[in-house]
Design an enzyme around this catalytic site. Structure first.
Site, PDB file in Angstrom:
ATOM      1  N   GLU A  45       0.756  -1.014  -0.019  1.00 44.43           N
ATOM      2  CA  GLU A  45      -0.223  -0.133  -0.156  1.00 44.43           C
ATOM      3  C   GLU A  45       0.979   1.085  -0.014  1.00 44.43           C
ATOM      4  O   GLU A  45       1.960   1.451   0.655  1.00 44.43           O
ATOM      5  CB  GLU A  45      -0.956   0.004   1.144  1.00 44.43           C
ATOM      6  N   LYS A  98      -9.684   0.579  -1.992  1.00 46.09           N
ATOM      7  CA  LYS A  98     -10.199   0.110  -0.655  1.00 46.09           C
ATOM      8  C   LYS A  98     -11.521   0.609  -0.260  1.00 46.09           C
ATOM      9  O   LYS A  98     -11.917   1.337  -0.520  1.00 46.09           O
ATOM     10  CB  LYS A  98      -9.236   1.008   0.204  1.00 46.09           C
ATOM     11  N   CYS A 122      -4.626  -3.086   3.896  1.00 49.28           N
ATOM     12  CA  CYS A 122      -4.262  -2.526   5.324  1.00 49.28           C
ATOM     13  C   CYS A 122      -5.327  -3.088   6.462  1.00 49.28           C
ATOM     14  O   CYS A 122      -5.753  -4.296   6.509  1.00 49.28           O
ATOM     15  CB  CYS A 122      -4.255  -0.997   5.438  1.00 49.28           C
TER      16      CYS A 122
END
Length: 601
Positions: free
Chosen positions: A356, A418, A469
């Site tokens: 990321e 995301k 994440c």
């Protein structure tokens, strides 16, 4: 919190019958004086089987409290009543706080998972037989130190953030504490561990969803990613692991309580100890049940991968350094990998994974960033999954956190955005209002826009499921990705802000649990560490150190089969949470019926 008069009004008798609702007669039994005894009675409210017996400073339920105003006297002021209550609850609150700290030590970086059983048992005992308000206070006293220890990594942002988030999360444990107090009075005491476990599930269900999409950090399952309970994830996901831990802790609490009552009643005997032995047997059976759960690991196919950890300038809020520094780090590491492949020192991978934010500039807006990424991808000659921040194409001012498949011939292609941006980290709720009060929020200049689909991407010969994440903490995001066809799971993450704080370790164990839950390898790619390769059985095959530039190479299995947890989805969690809620409703109904019967008599 109740006043002294409220507590007296809700007094329950002590002794083995304290769990039974309905009318009662006769004076309450006053426990012996002395020091704190685990599982003993307490004077506050006359509850049974909790923490400390009555002392000279704590009047028993059978005697009028000296802190209560007599008839005709003026009722003490609110502050004085709160002070009296705080003093009366001080010992129990201290024990609850110790239990919360014990639970915090069960999580990484400490990782003493048996303490999660001790903590569950302690909270069950401390709330047993209490009023709902007393149970809520005990749960809150348990929760605040737990989350302070667990979330201390957030101190990089500020200790006020740690304290604020800890209080919000502890509020859920306060509600659970009230529920634990209620269900401890239900008939059939043998089912007490079941109600206890279901309430833990209900509490985690709620924290996983509210507010702002929830914050599931601190689930019992995440403290048990290397314990006998871990394989249960393949059957019912993280909720079933939590359930197994909580049932065991509840059963141990039940055994301790039964033995204490036997001791008070006149001594232990083999026959009298049978119920306690039964509770211990239940705890043992649940503990070893995980060993009987098959974990599918056979590969349908395999692929060679390389994971690039480029590193950052420094840990903390200012990890970015100068523009393009992080991107250059990942480009250089990939170019070195290409040189090693060309020299024959390393076998050529089928695909490469960057973490990321590997590109700290939007490659579609900055030609330099595009050129550098393209240079690295062409050098290695295989598709690269690139993590980048990209300006939203239609909504001005918004940015997307993406994983982009970059082909050496055709350039950027399919991408995943995301779905669950982090509130106050990647977007600011009520920005206009809050920014005037909290100037620190200006450090989040633009809001991240959430994606609307799962992260199944074809990266070279592999169909990978990308989660970014903190999304690895959310059951439904990972599960939906696997059910959509992912043959392996990739976690692109950037933990540079929280480096060397314990947070990367806490996130890594979630990857271990997801591997077992879904029967898939999990590849964690982090900008500054910890990057890792986790096999489908939860074994960490390789991992990097933090704040080093490194490249991991591995052959990973690709799997098409689904576990039972994939098939049943969230059904076990919903069912168990509903049982917990209904058990509280039953306790309230029975309690009201009992009080009505007493008034009728």
């Amino acid at each position: 919190m109740p006043s002294g008069s409220d507590t007296t009004a809700e007094t329950a008798p002590t002794g083995p019958d304290a769990d039974r609702p309905g009318p009662r007669s006769g004076p309450a039994v006053t426990p012996p004086t002395g020091g704190a005894v685990e599982g003993g009675d307490t004077a506050e409210g006359g509850e049974t089987g909790t923490a400390a017996p009555a002392t000279a400073s704590e009047p028993s339920a059978s005697e009028p409290s000296t802190s209560e105003p007599s008839t005709g006297e003026r009722r003490p002021g609110r502050l004085r009543r709160l002070g009296l209550l705080a003093r009366r609850e001080a010992r129990r609150s201290a024990l609850a706080a110790a239990g919360g700290l014990a639970l915090g030590l069960a999580f990484p970086p400490f990782g003493v998972w048996p303490l999660s059983l001790v903590a569950v048992a302690a909270l069950a005992l401390l709330t047993h037989g209490r009023t709902a308000r007393q149970g809520a206070w005990t749960g809150f006293a348990f929760g605040v130190p737990f989350f302070l220890l667990l979330l201390k990594w957030l101190s990089v942002v500020g200790w006020d953030a740690v304290i604020g988030l800890s209080i919000i999360q502890a509020a859920f444990l306060a509600l659970m504490g009230a529920g634990l107090a209620l269900v401890s009075r239900l008939p059939v005491p043998a089912l007490w561990p079941l109600w206890t476990a279901c309430l833990w599930i209900a509490e985690e269900w709620a924290r996983d969803r509210v507010p702002f999409g929830g914050f599931p950090w601190g689930r019992l399952a995440f403290a048990n990613t290397g314990s006998p309970y871990t394989p249960l994830a393949a059957l019912g996901g993280a909720p079933l692991v939590t359930f197994g831990v909580a049932v065991t802790g509840g059963a141990l609490a039940s055994a301790a309580l039964l033995l204490w009552r036997l001791k008070r009643a006149g001594g232990l005997s083999p026959r009298g100890a049978l119920p306690a032995a039964g509770a211990v047997a239940v705890a043992a059976a649940v503990t070893v049940a995980g060993f009987a759960v098959p974990i599918p690991t056979a590969a349908d196919d395999s692929v060679d991968i390389a994971v690039v950890q480029g590193n950052v300038q420094q840990p903390g809020m200012d990890f970015l350094g100068r523009p393009m520094m992080i991107l250059d780090n990942h480009v250089k590491a990939t170019l070195n990998l290409a040189k090693d492949v060309k020299a024959g020192r390393i076998a050529k991978p089928d695909l490469v994974i960057w973490p990321e934010n590997a590109s700290d500039l939007d490659p579609f807006q900055y030609r330099e960033a595009y050129a550098r990424i393209d240079e690295a991808v062409r050098a290695i000659g295989v598709p690269v999954l690139v993590g980048a921040l990209v300006d939203h194409p239609t909504k001005q001012g918004y940015v997307e956190n993406q994983g982009i498949v970059w082909d050496p011939k055709s350039g950027p292609g399919a991408s995943y955005t995301k779905q669950h941006p982090v509130p106050f980290g990647e977007y600011v709720p009520f920005r206009k209002e809050l920014s005037k009060i909290i100037t620190r929020l200006q450090r989040v200049p633009r809001d991240f826009y959430p994606g609307d689909h799962t992260g199944v991407l074809n990266v070279g010969p592999a169909r990978l499921g990308d989660v970014i994440c903190f999304e690895v903490a959310y059951d439904e995001i990972v599960r939906d990705t696997v059910n959509a066809g992912a043959r392996a799971i990739v976690v692109q993450t950037n933990n540079a802000t929280y480096g060397r704080s314990g947070q990367p370790e806490q996130q890594l164990v979630m990857s271990k649990l997801r591997a077992i839950e879904h029967g898939r390898p999990v590849i964690t790619a982090a900008t500054s560490g910890i990057s890792a390769v986790v096999s489908p059985d939860g074994t960490i095959e390789q991992r990097t150190k933090e704040f080093t530039q490194d490249v991991l190479t591995a052959r990973i299995p690709l799997r098409d089969g689904k576990t039972l947890a994939d098939r049943v989805g969230a059904i076990p969690e919903w069912v168990l949470a509903m049982v917990g809620v209904l058990s509280c409703a039953a306790a309230i109904t029975i309690g009201r019926r009992g009080r009505t019967d007493e008034k009728g008599q």
